[in-house]
Design a protein around this motif. Structure first.
Motif, PDB file in Angstrom:
ATOM      1  N   ALA A  86       0.850  -1.189   0.000  1.00 18.61           N
ATOM      2  CA  ALA A  86       0.000   0.000   0.000  1.00 18.61           C
ATOM      3  C   ALA A  86       0.883   1.236   0.000  1.00 18.61           C
ATOM      4  O   ALA A  86       2.105   1.149   0.158  1.00 18.61           O
ATOM      5  CB  ALA A  86      -0.948   0.014   1.204  1.00 18.61           C
ATOM      6  N   ALA A  87       0.272   2.395  -0.190  1.00 21.53           N
ATOM      7  CA  ALA A  87       1.010   3.663  -0.182  1.00 21.53           C
ATOM      8  C   ALA A  87       0.147   4.727   0.480  1.00 21.53           C
ATOM      9  O   ALA A  87      -1.088   4.706   0.394  1.00 21.53           O
ATOM     10  CB  ALA A  87       1.380   4.087  -1.599  1.00 21.53           C
ATOM     11  N   TYR A  88       0.833   5.677   1.147  1.00 21.83           N
ATOM     12  CA  TYR A  88       0.174   6.739   1.880  1.00 21.83           C
ATOM     13  C   TYR A  88       0.892   8.060   1.624  1.00 21.83           C
ATOM     14  O   TYR A  88       2.102   8.083   1.383  1.00 21.83           O
ATOM     15  CB  TYR A  88       0.180   6.448   3.384  1.00 21.83           C
ATOM     16  N   ILE A  89       0.154   9.151   1.706  1.00 20.45           N
ATOM     17  CA  ILE A  89       0.759  10.479   1.660  1.00 20.45           C
ATOM     18  C   ILE A  89       1.080  10.899   3.092  1.00 20.45           C
ATOM     19  O   ILE A  89       0.264  10.716   3.994  1.00 20.45           O
ATOM     20  CB  ILE A  89      -0.188  11.495   1.000  1.00 20.45           C
ATOM     21  N   LEU A  90       2.277  11.442   3.284  1.00 20.34           N
ATOM     22  CA  LEU A  90       2.712  11.924   4.594  1.00 20.34           C
ATOM     23  C   LEU A  90       2.676  13.445   4.607  1.00 20.34           C
ATOM     24  O   LEU A  90       3.375  14.090   3.825  1.00 20.34           O
ATOM     25  CB  LEU A  90       4.134  11.460   4.886  1.00 20.34           C
ATOM     26  N   SER A  91       1.874  14.020   5.478  1.00 22.72           N
ATOM     27  CA  SER A  91       1.858  15.467   5.667  1.00 22.72           C
ATOM     28  C   SER A  91       2.327  15.758   7.082  1.00 22.72           C
ATOM     29  O   SER A  91       1.740  15.270   8.052  1.00 22.72           O
ATOM     30  CB  SER A  91       0.451  16.030   5.458  1.00 22.72           C
ATOM     31  N   ILE A  92       3.404  16.533   7.204  1.00 24.99           N
ATOM     32  CA  ILE A  92       4.044  16.769   8.493  1.00 24.99           C
ATOM     33  C   ILE A  92       3.616  18.137   9.031  1.00 24.99           C
ATOM     34  O   ILE A  92       3.700  19.151   8.340  1.00 24.99           O
ATOM     35  CB  ILE A  92       5.569  16.682   8.357  1.00 24.99           C
ATOM     36  N   ASP A  97      -1.920  -0.197  -4.961  1.00 30.54           N
ATOM     37  CA  ASP A  97      -1.036  -0.851  -5.942  1.00 30.54           C
ATOM     38  C   ASP A  97       0.180   0.039  -6.200  1.00 30.54           C
ATOM     39  O   ASP A  97       0.358   0.548  -7.307  1.00 30.54           O
ATOM     40  CB  ASP A  97      -1.784  -1.121  -7.242  1.00 30.54           C
ATOM     41  N   PRO A  98       1.033   0.272  -5.189  1.00 27.92           N
ATOM     42  CA  PRO A  98       2.086   1.281  -5.314  1.00 27.92           C
ATOM     43  C   PRO A  98       3.116   1.015  -6.401  1.00 27.92           C
ATOM     44  O   PRO A  98       3.593   1.958  -7.040  1.00 27.92           O
ATOM     45  CB  PRO A  98       2.746   1.270  -3.928  1.00 27.92           C
ATOM     46  N   GLU A  99       3.490  -0.235  -6.645  1.00 28.51           N
ATOM     47  CA  GLU A  99       4.518  -0.503  -7.650  1.00 28.51           C
ATOM     48  C   GLU A  99       4.078  -0.030  -9.029  1.00 28.51           C
ATOM     49  O   GLU A  99       4.847   0.567  -9.775  1.00 28.51           O
ATOM     50  CB  GLU A  99       4.864  -1.992  -7.681  1.00 28.51           C
ATOM     51  N   ARG A 100       2.812  -0.263  -9.360  1.00 26.66           N
ATOM     52  CA  ARG A 100       2.314   0.176 -10.660  1.00 26.66           C
ATOM     53  C   ARG A 100       2.076   1.681 -10.678  1.00 26.66           C
ATOM     54  O   ARG A 100       2.390   2.364 -11.652  1.00 26.66           O
ATOM     55  CB  ARG A 100       1.010  -0.548 -11.001  1.00 26.66           C
ATOM     56  N   ALA A 101       1.587   2.222  -9.561  1.00 25.18           N
ATOM     57  CA  ALA A 101       1.257   3.652  -9.516  1.00 25.18           C
ATOM     58  C   ALA A 101       2.496   4.522  -9.560  1.00 25.18           C
ATOM     59  O   ALA A 101       2.494   5.579 -10.197  1.00 25.18           O
ATOM     60  CB  ALA A 101       0.449   3.951  -8.258  1.00 25.18           C
ATOM     61  N   ALA A 156       5.702   3.335 -10.387  1.00 27.62           N
ATOM     62  CA  ALA A 156       6.741   2.777 -11.262  1.00 27.62           C
ATOM     63  C   ALA A 156       8.036   2.551 -10.492  1.00 27.62           C
ATOM     64  O   ALA A 156       9.128   2.888 -10.939  1.00 27.62           O
ATOM     65  CB  ALA A 156       6.996   3.694 -12.460  1.00 27.62           C
ATOM     66  N   VAL A 157       7.913   2.002  -9.291  1.00 27.04           N
ATOM     67  CA  VAL A 157       9.080   1.671  -8.476  1.00 27.04           C
ATOM     68  C   VAL A 157       9.092   0.169  -8.217  1.00 27.04           C
ATOM     69  O   VAL A 157       8.043  -0.473  -8.175  1.00 27.04           O
ATOM     70  CB  VAL A 157       9.071   2.420  -7.124  1.00 27.04           C
ATOM     71  N   ASP A 158      10.274  -0.372  -8.055  1.00 24.25           N
ATOM     72  CA  ASP A 158      10.434  -1.790  -7.773  1.00 24.25           C
ATOM     73  C   ASP A 158      11.013  -1.934  -6.373  1.00 24.25           C
ATOM     74  O   ASP A 158      12.201  -1.700  -6.153  1.00 24.25           O
ATOM     75  CB  ASP A 158      11.362  -2.436  -8.803  1.00 24.25           C
ATOM     76  N   ILE A 159      10.162  -2.289  -5.425  1.00 23.54           N
ATOM     77  CA  ILE A 159      10.617  -2.500  -4.056  1.00 23.54           C
ATOM     78  C   ILE A 159      11.101  -3.936  -3.945  1.00 23.54           C
ATOM     79  O   ILE A 159      10.312  -4.874  -4.073  1.00 23.54           O
ATOM     80  CB  ILE A 159       9.496  -2.217  -3.049  1.00 23.54           C
ATOM     81  N   GLU A 160      12.380  -4.112  -3.731  1.00 28.29           N
ATOM     82  CA  GLU A 160      12.986  -5.436  -3.730  1.00 28.29           C
ATOM     83  C   GLU A 160      12.871  -6.079  -2.352  1.00 28.29           C
ATOM     84  O   GLU A 160      13.640  -5.779  -1.442  1.00 28.29           O
ATOM     85  CB  GLU A 160      14.443  -5.352  -4.169  1.00 28.29           C
ATOM     86  N   THR A 161      11.901  -6.965  -2.205  1.00 27.85           N
ATOM     87  CA  THR A 161      11.734  -7.693  -0.953  1.00 27.85           C
ATOM     88  C   THR A 161      12.592  -8.958  -0.979  1.00 27.85           C
ATOM     89  O   THR A 161      13.057  -9.388  -2.032  1.00 27.85           O
ATOM     90  CB  THR A 161      10.262  -8.079  -0.740  1.00 27.85           C
ATOM     91  N   GLU A 162      12.794  -9.525   0.197  1.00 31.71           N
ATOM     92  CA  GLU A 162      13.553 -10.761   0.329  1.00 31.71           C
ATOM     93  C   GLU A 162      12.698 -11.794   1.042  1.00 31.71           C
ATOM     94  O   GLU A 162      11.737 -11.462   1.735  1.00 31.71           O
ATOM     95  CB  GLU A 162      14.839 -10.514   1.134  1.00 31.71           C
ATOM     96  N   HIS A 163      13.078 -13.055   0.852  1.00 27.45           N
ATOM     97  CA  HIS A 163      12.375 -14.127   1.572  1.00 27.45           C
ATOM     98  C   HIS A 163      12.898 -14.161   3.001  1.00 27.45           C
ATOM     99  O   HIS A 163      14.065 -14.446   3.243  1.00 27.45           O
ATOM    100  CB  HIS A 163      12.615 -15.478   0.896  1.00 27.45           C
ATOM    101  N   GLU A 164      12.035 -13.834   3.952  1.00 26.43           N
ATOM    102  CA  GLU A 164      12.433 -13.796   5.344  1.00 26.43           C
ATOM    103  C   GLU A 164      11.776 -14.931   6.122  1.00 26.43           C
ATOM    104  O   GLU A 164      10.699 -15.425   5.761  1.00 26.43           O
ATOM    105  CB  GLU A 164      12.043 -12.457   5.984  1.00 26.43           C
ATOM    106  N   THR A 165      12.419 -15.350   7.199  1.00 24.89           N
ATOM    107  CA  THR A 165      11.900 -16.374   8.098  1.00 24.89           C
ATOM    108  C   THR A 165      12.040 -15.864   9.523  1.00 24.89           C
ATOM    109  O   THR A 165      12.595 -14.788   9.772  1.00 24.89           O
ATOM    110  CB  THR A 165      12.685 -17.683   7.951  1.00 24.89           C
TER     111      THR A 165
END
Length: 221
Positions: free
Chosen positions: A115-121, A178-182, A184-193
Motif C-alpha cells: 500500500a502507499a500513503y501520503i505523509l503530511s508533516i 497498488d504502489p509498484e504500478r502507480a 513505477a518503483v520496484d521494491i525489492e523484498t527478500e524471503h524472510e523467516t
C-alpha cells in the motif's frame, strides 16, 4: 483487538543506524482505497537496543489499580518501504516480507500486502484544535533551516528530514493499494523467516520475549 493499546510503526532508513519510532492515533493503518486520514507522531529516534528495551515487558504504578504489568510489544509485520517525492507530496509506500501469508492479525490491523500513503508533516507553530495533537512541550523543535520548509503553512510534505525529530506530528493519508504500478518503483523484498527476520537481527527484539505468532503466521498467539 481489545487488548491492543498502541500501534507502533518503526522505520529504519537505509544505511543509517537510527530508527524512527512512530505511534499512530488509531489501532490500524488507514484505508488506502478510501483515502482515510490518521494522525500520528514520532515518539522517539532510537537505536535497535533502545527500542528493544522500550518494547519489553514493563511494570508501572497507577493511582487506581496499583502496580500493573504491560506485556511486551508483538511484531505484526515486517517489510521494505520507500519514501517517494511526487510533486509537492511525500509518499510512504511499502511491501510486506512477513508474514508470508497475511492472516487475521493483519486483516484487523488493516495491514495490506502492499500500500502507499501520503505523509503530511505538521508545522508545530501552527497550533492544534483543543484536545487534539501533542501538548506544546512535546512538539518537535526544528532547527531554523528546516523551519523554513513550512513557509508559513500548517503542513509540509516535501522534506523527509522533517520526519527525523521526536515530537514530529503527521497525517497519514491513504493513497494507493497498488504502489509498484502507480509509482513505477520496484521494491525489492527478500524471503524472510523467523530466523532471518530483520526485526530480530537489527531491532534486537528477542523472540523469547515477543510472541512471534502475529509476525510469522498472522495469528494473535
Amino acid at each position: 483487538m481489545a487488548d491492543v493499546q498502541r500501534y507502533y510503526m518503526v522505520m529504519k532508513p537505509e544505511k543509517q543506524p537510527r530508527l524512527r519510532v512512530a505511534v499512530l492515533g488509531r489501532k490500524r493503518l488507514p484505508e488506502a482505497r478510501n483515502h482515510e486520514r490518521i494522525w500520528g507522531f514520532i515518539e522517539a529516534i532510537e537505536t535497535g537496543l533502545d527500542v528493544e528495551e522500550e518494547f519489553r515487558t514493563h511494570r508501572c504504578a497507577t493511582r487506581t489499580r496499583g502496580e500493573r504489568t504491560l506485556p511486551p510489544v508483538r511484531p505484526a509485520c515486517e517489510g521494505i518501504y520507500a519514501l517517494i517525492r511526487r510533486d509537492r507530496n511525500l509518499h510512504l509506500t511499502y511491501e510486506l516480507e512477513l508474514p508470508e501469508r497475511p492472516g487475521e492479525v493483519q486483516e484487523e490491523l488493516n495491514i495490506e500486502r502492499e500500500a502507499a500513503y501520503i505523509l503530511s508533516i505538521k508545522n508545530p507553530d501552527a497550533g492544534s484544535p483543543p484536545g487534539a495533537g501533542l501538548p506544546e512541550r512535546e512538539e518537535a523543535r526544528y532547527p531554523k533551516p528546516l523551519e523554513k520548509e513550512f513557509r508559513g503553512r500548517r503542513f509540509a510534505s516535501e522534506d523527509p528530514h522533517l520526519f527525523d525529530y521526536e515530537g514530529a506530528e503527521f497525517i497519514l493519508i491513504g493513497a494507493r493499494a497498488d504502489p509498484e504500478r502507480a509509482y513505477a518503483v520496484d521494491i525489492e523484498t527478500e524471503h524472510e523467516t523467523a530466523r532471518s527476520a530483520y526485526i530480530f537481527r537489527q531491532l534486537k527484539m528477542a523472540p523469547r520475549e515477543h510472541p512471534i505468532g502475529p509476525l510469522i503466521r498472522g495469528e494473535w498467539r
